[in-house]
Motif scaffolding. Structure first.
Motif, mmCIF file in Angstrom:
data_model
loop_
_atom_site.group_PDB
_atom_site.id
_atom_site.type_symbol
_atom_site.label_atom_id
_atom_site.label_comp_id
_atom_site.label_asym_id
_atom_site.label_seq_id
_atom_site.Cartn_x
_atom_site.Cartn_y
_atom_site.Cartn_z
ATOM 1 N N PHE A 127 24.156 -17.938 -31.651
ATOM 2 C CA PHE A 127 23.232 -17.061 -30.952
ATOM 3 C C PHE A 127 22.531 -16.117 -31.930
ATOM 4 O O PHE A 127 23.162 -15.526 -32.818
ATOM 5 C CB PHE A 127 23.994 -16.251 -29.902
ATOM 6 C CG PHE A 127 23.205 -15.133 -29.279
ATOM 7 C CD1 PHE A 127 23.486 -13.817 -29.594
ATOM 8 C CD2 PHE A 127 22.189 -15.404 -28.374
ATOM 9 C CE1 PHE A 127 22.777 -12.784 -29.009
ATOM 10 C CE2 PHE A 127 21.476 -14.381 -27.792
ATOM 11 C CZ PHE A 127 21.758 -13.055 -28.111
ATOM 12 N N GLN A 181 21.181 -23.502 -35.666
ATOM 13 C CA GLN A 181 22.276 -24.423 -35.981
ATOM 14 C C GLN A 181 22.100 -24.909 -37.407
ATOM 15 O O GLN A 181 21.183 -25.680 -37.716
ATOM 16 C CB GLN A 181 22.283 -25.603 -35.002
ATOM 17 C CG GLN A 181 23.454 -26.540 -35.171
ATOM 18 C CD GLN A 181 23.442 -27.666 -34.157
ATOM 19 O OE1 GLN A 181 22.390 -28.121 -33.722
ATOM 20 N NE2 GLN A 181 24.621 -28.125 -33.750
ATOM 21 N N SER A 199 19.857 -14.461 -15.703
ATOM 22 C CA SER A 199 20.900 -14.324 -16.721
ATOM 23 C C SER A 199 22.240 -14.543 -16.042
ATOM 24 O O SER A 199 22.327 -14.734 -14.847
ATOM 25 C CB SER A 199 20.847 -12.957 -17.368
ATOM 26 O OG SER A 199 21.237 -11.967 -16.442
ATOM 27 N N GLU A 229 21.294 -21.167 -15.997
ATOM 28 C CA GLU A 229 21.375 -22.320 -16.877
ATOM 29 C C GLU A 229 20.312 -22.209 -17.946
ATOM 30 O O GLU A 229 19.134 -21.967 -17.662
ATOM 31 C CB GLU A 229 21.169 -23.598 -16.070
ATOM 32 C CG GLU A 229 21.156 -24.859 -16.917
ATOM 33 C CD GLU A 229 20.854 -26.088 -16.103
ATOM 34 O OE1 GLU A 229 21.074 -26.078 -14.888
ATOM 35 O OE2 GLU A 229 20.364 -27.080 -16.705
ATOM 36 N N LEU A 230 20.730 -22.370 -19.192
ATOM 37 C CA LEU A 230 19.808 -22.322 -20.312
ATOM 38 C C LEU A 230 19.222 -23.706 -20.557
ATOM 39 O O LEU A 230 19.951 -24.696 -20.621
ATOM 40 C CB LEU A 230 20.534 -21.858 -21.586
ATOM 41 C CG LEU A 230 20.418 -20.385 -21.950
ATOM 42 C CD1 LEU A 230 21.121 -19.539 -20.907
ATOM 43 C CD2 LEU A 230 20.995 -20.125 -23.327
ATOM 44 N N TYR A 262 18.455 -19.495 -30.795
ATOM 45 C CA TYR A 262 19.724 -19.881 -31.394
ATOM 46 C C TYR A 262 19.402 -20.636 -32.677
ATOM 47 O O TYR A 262 18.293 -21.160 -32.843
ATOM 48 C CB TYR A 262 20.518 -20.809 -30.461
ATOM 49 C CG TYR A 262 21.162 -20.135 -29.281
ATOM 50 C CD1 TYR A 262 20.410 -19.791 -28.155
ATOM 51 C CD2 TYR A 262 22.524 -19.837 -29.273
ATOM 52 C CE1 TYR A 262 21.006 -19.163 -27.059
ATOM 53 C CE2 TYR A 262 23.124 -19.229 -28.182
ATOM 54 C CZ TYR A 262 22.352 -18.897 -27.085
ATOM 55 O OH TYR A 262 22.942 -18.280 -26.010
ATOM 56 N N LYS A 298 28.067 -25.316 -35.698
ATOM 57 C CA LYS A 298 27.869 -25.028 -34.277
ATOM 58 C C LYS A 298 26.601 -24.238 -34.043
ATOM 59 O O LYS A 298 25.990 -23.699 -34.957
ATOM 60 C CB LYS A 298 29.072 -24.270 -33.720
ATOM 61 C CG LYS A 298 29.305 -22.907 -34.327
ATOM 62 C CD LYS A 298 30.558 -22.274 -33.756
ATOM 63 C CE LYS A 298 30.829 -20.922 -34.354
ATOM 64 N NZ LYS A 298 32.070 -20.311 -33.835
ATOM 65 N N VAL A 299 26.204 -24.200 -32.811
ATOM 66 C CA VAL A 299 25.021 -23.453 -32.409
ATOM 67 C C VAL A 299 25.373 -21.966 -32.359
ATOM 68 O O VAL A 299 26.362 -21.573 -31.733
ATOM 69 C CB VAL A 299 24.538 -23.945 -31.033
ATOM 70 C CG1 VAL A 299 23.335 -23.147 -30.573
ATOM 71 C CG2 VAL A 299 24.202 -25.438 -31.091
ATOM 72 N N PHE A 340 17.157 -25.750 -23.333
ATOM 73 C CA PHE A 340 16.848 -25.678 -24.744
ATOM 74 C C PHE A 340 15.663 -26.565 -25.096
ATOM 75 O O PHE A 340 15.463 -27.632 -24.508
ATOM 76 C CB PHE A 340 18.048 -26.137 -25.583
ATOM 77 C CG PHE A 340 19.148 -25.127 -25.677
ATOM 78 C CD1 PHE A 340 20.091 -24.997 -24.675
ATOM 79 C CD2 PHE A 340 19.252 -24.306 -26.793
ATOM 80 C CE1 PHE A 340 21.115 -24.065 -24.770
ATOM 81 C CE2 PHE A 340 20.263 -23.370 -26.905
ATOM 82 C CZ PHE A 340 21.194 -23.245 -25.897
ATOM 83 N N GLY A 341 14.890 -26.111 -26.082
ATOM 84 C CA GLY A 341 13.882 -26.967 -26.672
ATOM 85 C C GLY A 341 14.514 -27.925 -27.658
ATOM 86 O O GLY A 341 15.731 -27.901 -27.878
ATOM 87 N N GLU A 342 13.690 -28.749 -28.261
ATOM 88 C CA GLU A 342 14.202 -29.755 -29.181
ATOM 89 C C GLU A 342 14.398 -29.215 -30.593
ATOM 90 O O GLU A 342 14.912 -29.926 -31.453
ATOM 91 C CB GLU A 342 13.292 -30.973 -29.192
ATOM 92 C CG GLU A 342 13.155 -31.609 -27.813
ATOM 93 C CD GLU A 342 13.224 -33.123 -27.841
ATOM 94 O OE1 GLU A 342 13.720 -33.709 -26.861
ATOM 95 O OE2 GLU A 342 12.774 -33.709 -28.838
ATOM 96 N N PHE A 383 16.651 -23.228 -32.326
ATOM 97 C CA PHE A 383 16.432 -23.631 -30.937
ATOM 98 C C PHE A 383 15.991 -22.443 -30.105
ATOM 99 O O PHE A 383 16.606 -21.379 -30.141
ATOM 100 C CB PHE A 383 17.711 -24.207 -30.319
ATOM 101 C CG PHE A 383 18.138 -25.515 -30.904
ATOM 102 C CD1 PHE A 383 19.215 -25.582 -31.766
ATOM 103 C CD2 PHE A 383 17.473 -26.687 -30.570
ATOM 104 C CE1 PHE A 383 19.617 -26.792 -32.309
ATOM 105 C CE2 PHE A 383 17.867 -27.903 -31.107
ATOM 106 C CZ PHE A 383 18.945 -27.950 -31.984
ATOM 107 N N THR A 406 24.596 -17.755 -13.300
ATOM 108 C CA THR A 406 23.701 -18.647 -12.564
ATOM 109 C C THR A 406 22.511 -19.033 -13.426
ATOM 110 O O THR A 406 21.611 -19.707 -12.963
ATOM 111 C CB THR A 406 23.180 -17.969 -11.285
ATOM 112 O OG1 THR A 406 22.521 -16.751 -11.655
ATOM 113 C CG2 THR A 406 24.320 -17.662 -10.346
#
Lengths: 114, 115
Positions: B45, B37, B98, B103-104, B35, B42-43, B106-108, B91, B101
């Motif tokens: 995809f 930003q 997928s 949950e993603l 992703y 906004k973030v 994310f890295g920093e 990100f 169920t």
């Protein structure tokens, strides 16, 4: 077109008060919704999610409400703390359309006043 | 707690140069994402990756972008010829499954500045 958006760009609350962050979505095919918290300089962090077959889900100090009739999603934070200060994003996913990628809204900045 | 790690944290490059952003997803995760930003926005995809191939991509992810999982741990995003408008925070995220169920995590992020 498809969009996930937020009503207010900034929300300022007193420490200890409850916070409500709102989100509107336009894609009626969206069936999964998530709230993320993003602190300054960090990546989004999962808070809570809800599927379209539910209208309410509670976590620790957070509650998500989904109103499919008006395509509205809200995040309620109880007893807001300074550590809750961040930008909050709602995101949706449309499983029925095969679209698995999350679409994020534009974010609401929550400022907690001591 | 397992986490997604990204390198570099900040890269400055000249317009037209190639950039590779690296990510190490959580080890047992199967789905990988990029992703971006743009500052204050906004973030958005870019792309998702599963079973060694792209499963979904956005209109942002044009021919200048590519992703690769060269070994069992790294997941990279390459921008072949950077443009000023590529300046953003990128990100990486991963998930075990997928769908609803999955949950993603994310890295920093990797901040890319194109001059």
């Amino acid at each position: 077109g498809e969009s996930v958006g937020l009503h207010l760009p900034t929300l300022s609350v007193q420490e200890g008060d409850n916070s409500i962050i709102n989100c509107a979505y336009s894609n009626s095919a969206s069936d999964y919704f998530i709230w993320y918290k993003q602190e300054s300089g960090k990546g989004p962090q999962f808070i809570i999610d809800i599927r379209s077959n539910m209208d309410k889900r509670q976590g620790q100090r957070v509650t998500v409400l989904l109103n499919k009739t008006v395509k509205h999603l809200s995040l309620q934070i109880a007893a807001t703390q300074p550590g809750d200060s961040a930008v909050y994003f709602c995101a949706d996913q449309g499983m029925d359309t095969g679209r698995r990628a999350l679409t994020f809204g534009s974010g609401t900045r929550l400022q907690v006043q001591p | 707690e397992p986490e997604v790690t990204q390198t570099p944290s900040h890269q400055v490059t000249q317009m037209g140069q190639e950039v590779i952003l690296r990510c190490v997803p959580i080890s047992n995760h199967l789905y990988f994402y990029w992703y971006r930003q743009i500052l204050g926005q906004k973030v958005e995809f870019l792309v998702s990756f599963y079973n060694n191939e792209i499963s979904e991509k956005s209109e942002i992810f044009d021919d200048q972008f590519s992703v690769e999982r060269p070994d069992g741990s790294n997941f990279t995003l390459k921008i072949r010829s950077t443009k000023l408008e590529d300046s953003a925070m990128y990100f990486c995220a991963s998930s075990l499954t997928s769908g609803s169920t999955g949950e993603l995590f994310f890295g920093e992020g990797s901040r890319l500045t194109v001059l």
